[in-house]
Write a protein that holds these residues in place. Sequence first.
Motif, PDB file in Angstrom:
ATOM      1  N   ALA A 135       0.824  -1.198   0.000  1.00 29.41           N
ATOM      2  CA  ALA A 135       0.000   0.000   0.000  1.00 29.41           C
ATOM      3  C   ALA A 135       0.863   1.254   0.000  1.00 29.41           C
ATOM      4  O   ALA A 135       1.921   1.308   0.631  1.00 29.41           O
ATOM      5  N   ALA A 136       0.398   2.257  -0.736  1.00 27.66           N
ATOM      6  CA  ALA A 136       1.129   3.512  -0.805  1.00 27.66           C
ATOM      7  C   ALA A 136       1.227   4.131   0.593  1.00 27.66           C
ATOM      8  O   ALA A 136       0.375   3.920   1.456  1.00 27.66           O
ATOM      9  N   THR A 137       2.275   4.884   0.788  1.00 30.40           N
ATOM     10  CA  THR A 137       2.474   5.552   2.068  1.00 30.40           C
ATOM     11  C   THR A 137       1.347   6.542   2.313  1.00 30.40           C
ATOM     12  O   THR A 137       1.047   7.383   1.464  1.00 30.40           O
ATOM     13  N   LEU A 138       0.714   6.441   3.453  1.00 29.32           N
ATOM     14  CA  LEU A 138      -0.397   7.320   3.788  1.00 29.32           C
ATOM     15  C   LEU A 138       0.114   8.574   4.495  1.00 29.32           C
ATOM     16  O   LEU A 138       1.147   8.532   5.168  1.00 29.32           O
ATOM     17  N   PRO A 139      -0.608   9.678   4.356  1.00 29.57           N
ATOM     18  CA  PRO A 139      -0.240  10.860   5.136  1.00 29.57           C
ATOM     19  C   PRO A 139      -0.286  10.546   6.628  1.00 29.57           C
ATOM     20  O   PRO A 139      -0.998   9.634   7.066  1.00 29.57           O
ATOM     21  N   GLU A 140       0.465  11.276   7.381  1.00 28.01           N
ATOM     22  CA  GLU A 140       0.540  11.032   8.823  1.00 28.01           C
ATOM     23  C   GLU A 140      -0.843  11.078   9.450  1.00 28.01           C
ATOM     24  O   GLU A 140      -1.653  11.984   9.186  1.00 28.01           O
ATOM     25  N   GLY A 141      -1.153  10.078  10.248  1.00 27.95           N
ATOM     26  CA  GLY A 141      -2.428  10.026  10.953  1.00 27.95           C
ATOM     27  C   GLY A 141      -3.498   9.228  10.244  1.00 27.95           C
ATOM     28  O   GLY A 141      -4.536   8.924  10.838  1.00 27.95           O
ATOM     29  N   PHE A 142      -3.290   8.875   8.973  1.00 29.72           N
ATOM     30  CA  PHE A 142      -4.273   8.102   8.220  1.00 29.72           C
ATOM     31  C   PHE A 142      -3.926   6.614   8.305  1.00 29.72           C
ATOM     32  O   PHE A 142      -2.753   6.236   8.310  1.00 29.72           O
ATOM     33  N   THR A 143      -4.938   5.772   8.334  1.00 33.09           N
ATOM     34  CA  THR A 143      -4.729   4.321   8.381  1.00 33.09           C
ATOM     35  C   THR A 143      -5.648   3.645   7.362  1.00 33.09           C
ATOM     36  O   THR A 143      -6.735   4.148   7.047  1.00 33.09           O
ATOM     37  N   PHE A 144      -5.203   2.500   6.852  1.00 42.11           N
ATOM     38  CA  PHE A 144      -5.974   1.709   5.893  1.00 42.11           C
ATOM     39  C   PHE A 144      -6.441   0.425   6.552  1.00 42.11           C
ATOM     40  O   PHE A 144      -5.692  -0.208   7.309  1.00 42.11           O
ATOM     41  N   GLU A 145      -7.685   0.029   6.296  1.00 43.08           N
ATOM     42  CA  GLU A 145      -8.208  -1.208   6.851  1.00 43.08           C
ATOM     43  C   GLU A 145      -9.179  -1.836   5.854  1.00 43.08           C
ATOM     44  O   GLU A 145      -9.704  -1.163   4.960  1.00 43.08           O
ATOM     45  N   VAL A 146      -9.396  -3.127   5.996  1.00 42.86           N
ATOM     46  CA  VAL A 146     -10.351  -3.860   5.178  1.00 42.86           C
ATOM     47  C   VAL A 146     -11.347  -4.534   6.106  1.00 42.86           C
ATOM     48  O   VAL A 146     -10.955  -5.247   7.039  1.00 42.86           O
ATOM     49  N   SER A 149     -15.184  -7.607   0.075  1.00 38.95           N
ATOM     50  CA  SER A 149     -14.672  -6.906   1.250  1.00 38.95           C
ATOM     51  C   SER A 149     -14.689  -5.406   0.995  1.00 38.95           C
ATOM     52  O   SER A 149     -14.823  -4.953  -0.150  1.00 38.95           O
ATOM     53  N   PHE A 150     -14.505  -4.639   2.059  1.00 37.15           N
ATOM     54  CA  PHE A 150     -14.712  -3.197   1.991  1.00 37.15           C
ATOM     55  C   PHE A 150     -13.501  -2.470   2.561  1.00 37.15           C
ATOM     56  O   PHE A 150     -13.194  -2.598   3.747  1.00 37.15           O
TER      57      PHE A 150
END
Length: 344
Positions: free
Chosen positions: A196-207, A243-244
């Motif tokens: 996954a691409a680097t997210l801005p600080e404070g952002f998280t990715f989930e499924v 999935s979402f």
Amino acid sequence: MSPRPRSGIRRVFRTEAPGLGDRVTVRRRVPGTRQVTDVIGHIVALEPLTVRPQEVGGLPSNAEAVVIDRAQLVTVRLLPERTVRNGDIRAVEVATARAFPGIEHSLSSDGQWLLRAGDGVTERSNSAAPLGPQAGFGAVPLDEILAFYARHSMPAIIQVPERIARPAERLAAGPEWEWGPEILVMTRPLDDAAPAATLPEGFTFEVDAAPDEEWYSLYHFRGQALPRHALELLRGDIDGTMSFGRIRAADGRTAAITRGTVTADDAGRSWLGLSAVEVSPDFQRHGLGRAITAGMLAWGAGAGAGQAFLQVVHTNTAGIRLYRSAGFAEHHRHRYAHRRATSG
């Protein structure tokens, strides 16, 4: 000035004028003879029209470019970005149909068309699709299609993928039908899926296995909110996994969403289907569209998918640019033809 398209032919697909970088077939006259020859490659200049012949498979090459005098030009035909076999078009469409089966569906009596009735605005779950290997050779089972949608009190819609549904193209050219926009079907392999691409600080990715109210609040199709119950029913009927994806901001709000499906084609190959990529207006211009796309590609690879597909309307230049940056290329196109209401 852009080169003129194929003259005297009503085109259903690739109706836009070719531009720089596009892959084309250019037919030209041989000076002093009645012969014509074709140059297949990529446009490197428009005035004069200059085409660099392609490599095998439709890839760009370093070959010497060919300058084509306008007086010699017969036709220019826009091509997909890569060489694609008819069987590969059918494979992607089969995997897509298994991700969007409709709430009720059945095969035509000849086994070549899948008839789907959903409960929402998306045509993918509310159309008849020519998925059988003989669908491009036999007549469209129009009476069955009309009767199926009449039973569901719905207008008849047929999906028309290019090249594998010539009878449907001819049928939908009639005055009883209205064409929807061209839709690019884009694909990419997942054997080299990047993390996954680097997210801005404070952002998280989930499924997540299921969406919540906040996810639904961002879920749209061509500017329209989709009914929640339709997606809930679809989740229970999909021939595969759904999935979402979500990106959360530091304060917990949902900043971006997407949906991923994993389904198989008739050869048993697994495909990740990517759809519903949306970024909240409050969090745009943070690179979240690309980040959530990359996150779902990594999830799909981990779920066993070997390739990915998505769909985007051909006028959505920002979306196409985003997906190309994520490694997708145009595979083929399809359109939906809507049966016009009849009076009386």
